[in-house]
Design a protein around this motif. Structure first.
Motif, PDB file in Angstrom:
ATOM      1  N   ALA A 210       0.682  -1.164   0.032  1.00  0.00           N
ATOM      2  CA  ALA A 210      -0.206   0.108   0.208  1.00  0.00           C
ATOM      3  C   ALA A 210       0.788   1.384  -0.073  1.00  0.00           C
ATOM      4  N   GLU A 211       1.973   1.023   0.169  1.00  0.00           N
ATOM      5  CA  GLU A 211       2.788   2.133   0.344  1.00  0.00           C
ATOM      6  C   GLU A 211       2.999   3.106  -0.995  1.00  0.00           C
ATOM      7  N   ASP A 212       3.243   4.158  -0.990  1.00  0.00           N
ATOM      8  CA  ASP A 212       3.227   5.339  -2.026  1.00  0.00           C
ATOM      9  C   ASP A 212       4.732   5.431  -2.177  1.00  0.00           C
ATOM     10  N   THR A 213       5.260   4.738  -2.972  1.00  0.00           N
ATOM     11  CA  THR A 213       6.732   5.001  -3.200  1.00  0.00           C
ATOM     12  C   THR A 213       7.432   6.209  -4.296  1.00  0.00           C
ATOM     13  N   GLY A 214       8.526   6.746  -3.969  1.00  0.00           N
ATOM     14  CA  GLY A 214       8.701   7.800  -4.567  1.00  0.00           C
ATOM     15  C   GLY A 214       9.349   7.471  -6.180  1.00  0.00           C
ATOM     16  N   VAL A 215       9.394   8.325  -7.119  1.00  0.00           N
ATOM     17  CA  VAL A 215      10.167   8.292  -8.160  1.00  0.00           C
ATOM     18  C   VAL A 215      11.364   8.697  -8.223  1.00  0.00           C
ATOM     19  N   PRO A 216      12.311   7.543  -8.273  1.00  0.00           N
ATOM     20  CA  PRO A 216      13.844   8.057  -8.216  1.00  0.00           C
ATOM     21  C   PRO A 216      14.351   8.972  -9.005  1.00  0.00           C
ATOM     22  N   GLU A 217      13.995   9.165 -10.341  1.00  0.00           N
ATOM     23  CA  GLU A 217      14.547  10.262 -11.097  1.00  0.00           C
ATOM     24  C   GLU A 217      14.218  11.610 -10.378  1.00  0.00           C
ATOM     25  N   ALA A 218      13.098  11.682  -9.706  1.00  0.00           N
ATOM     26  CA  ALA A 218      12.663  13.110  -9.170  1.00  0.00           C
ATOM     27  C   ALA A 218      13.683  13.664  -8.203  1.00  0.00           C
ATOM     28  N   THR A 219      14.391  12.847  -7.583  1.00  0.00           N
ATOM     29  CA  THR A 219      15.463  13.078  -6.572  1.00  0.00           C
ATOM     30  C   THR A 219      16.375  13.959  -6.929  1.00  0.00           C
ATOM     31  N   THR A 220      16.658  13.938  -8.412  1.00  0.00           N
ATOM     32  CA  THR A 220      17.799  14.402  -9.160  1.00  0.00           C
ATOM     33  C   THR A 220      17.803  15.901  -8.596  1.00  0.00           C
ATOM     34  N   ALA A 221      17.021  16.827  -8.885  1.00  0.00           N
ATOM     35  CA  ALA A 221      16.908  18.325  -8.718  1.00  0.00           C
ATOM     36  C   ALA A 221      17.039  18.698  -7.107  1.00  0.00           C
ATOM     37  N   ALA A 222      16.639  17.862  -6.144  1.00  0.00           N
ATOM     38  CA  ALA A 222      17.026  18.061  -4.903  1.00  0.00           C
ATOM     39  C   ALA A 222      18.494  17.819  -4.358  1.00  0.00           C
ATOM     40  N   VAL A 223      19.190  16.761  -5.209  1.00  0.00           N
ATOM     41  CA  VAL A 223      20.476  16.390  -5.058  1.00  0.00           C
ATOM     42  C   VAL A 223      21.474  17.600  -5.670  1.00  0.00           C
TER      43      VAL A 223
END
Length: 272
Positions: free
Chosen positions: A212-225
């Motif tokens: 049921a967990e809403d997992t994140g989209v890995p590519e979306a972390t790029t801007a934050a990093v």
């Protein structure tokens, strides 16, 4: 401004995504992995700006040699991203000695060896940024992931001390705490201990929650990093994803309430 970034565990998952993003914007990147051939495509595409090194992070001598090679190749190392690591699933009673030692060797000692190797380089430069991959599970633990959480709690504690120790040398430290993302962390990268039937109920509950967990989209972390590594004043801690903060906030509020409820007993234990 172009940076030189040393990253471990970048053959797949978040590390691979971030390494590609750094290369695409023109940074110099050193990728230290167990199997260099896994980066053959990137090495061919970025021959001048990518250095691929073979490294088992659990080998302290090799960690120091890898950092020395990177420094000799590019002349500077601006950022270290200690990303190498994996998960181990199993109740505390289920996890074998070998599995526990392997988990701590990689997630804790491997990170320490690279950190120790990079500090003299950054100290000489009078600048640098060490980014340590922890997890939301380094702030809050759950059933069946206790050994993994233990490794990430260790990363949290040692990195907080590190930040205070190296601040005077111009070195910044950030602890990254991702919540769940749709990588292979929960698949091929996850160790599974031999199960005991007495924990089947706990296990079934965990699997239901994961589904049921809403997992994140890995590519979306790029801007934050990218924003993090470009920041002049990076935070000591940063959660990646939308699920981590409310979960951590609730848990810490409950901890504080418990400490407050027992404050009278705690104070009396001081003795004066």
């Amino acid at each position: 401004m172009k940076k030189t970034i040393f990253i471990t565990g970048a053959s797949r998952g978040l590390g691979r995504i971030w390494a590609e993003a750094f290369l695409k914007r023109g940074d110099h990147v050193v990728v230290a992995v167990r199997t260099p051939s896994s980066l053959a495509d990137l090495a061919k595409e970025y021959p001048a700006t990518l250095l691929v090194l073979q490294l088992d992070v659990t080998n302290r001598d090799d960690a120091f040699k890898a950092v020395a090679k990177a420094k000799a190749h590019f002349g500077v190392i601006d950022i270290l991203i200690n990303n190498a690591g994996y998960g181990q699933m199993g109740a505390i009673e289920e996890v074998s000695e070998q599995e526990i030692r392997a988990q701590l060797e990689t997630n804790v000692l491997g990170l320490i060896w690279l950190t120790q190797a990079i500090i003299p380089v950054m100290r000489e430069q009078k600048s640098g940024h060490i980014i340590q991959l922890s997890s939301a599970l380094g702030l809050v633990s759950i059933p069946l992931m206790g050994i993994y959480s233990a490794s990430k709690y260790a990363v949290e504690g040692l990195s907080e001390s590190l930040a205070a120790e190296v601040a005077g040398f111009g070195i910044k430290v950030t602890i990254l705490e991702p919540n769940g993302f749709a990588t292979d962390f929960s698949a091929s990268s996850l160790g599974q201990s031999k199960s005991l039937a007495v924990y089947d109920e706990v296990r079934n509950g965990m699997f239901a929650a994961q589904t049921a967990e809403d997992t994140g989209v890995p590519e979306a972390t790029t801007a934050a990093v990218l924003k993090l590594i470009d920041s002049e004043n990076p935070p000591l801690r940063m959660i990646l994803g939308k699920k981590g903060f409310p979960w951590v906030k609730y848990t810490y509020e409950e901890r504080i309430k418990t400490w407050e409820d027992w404050q009278e007993v705690s104070v009396a234990a001081h003795g004066k």
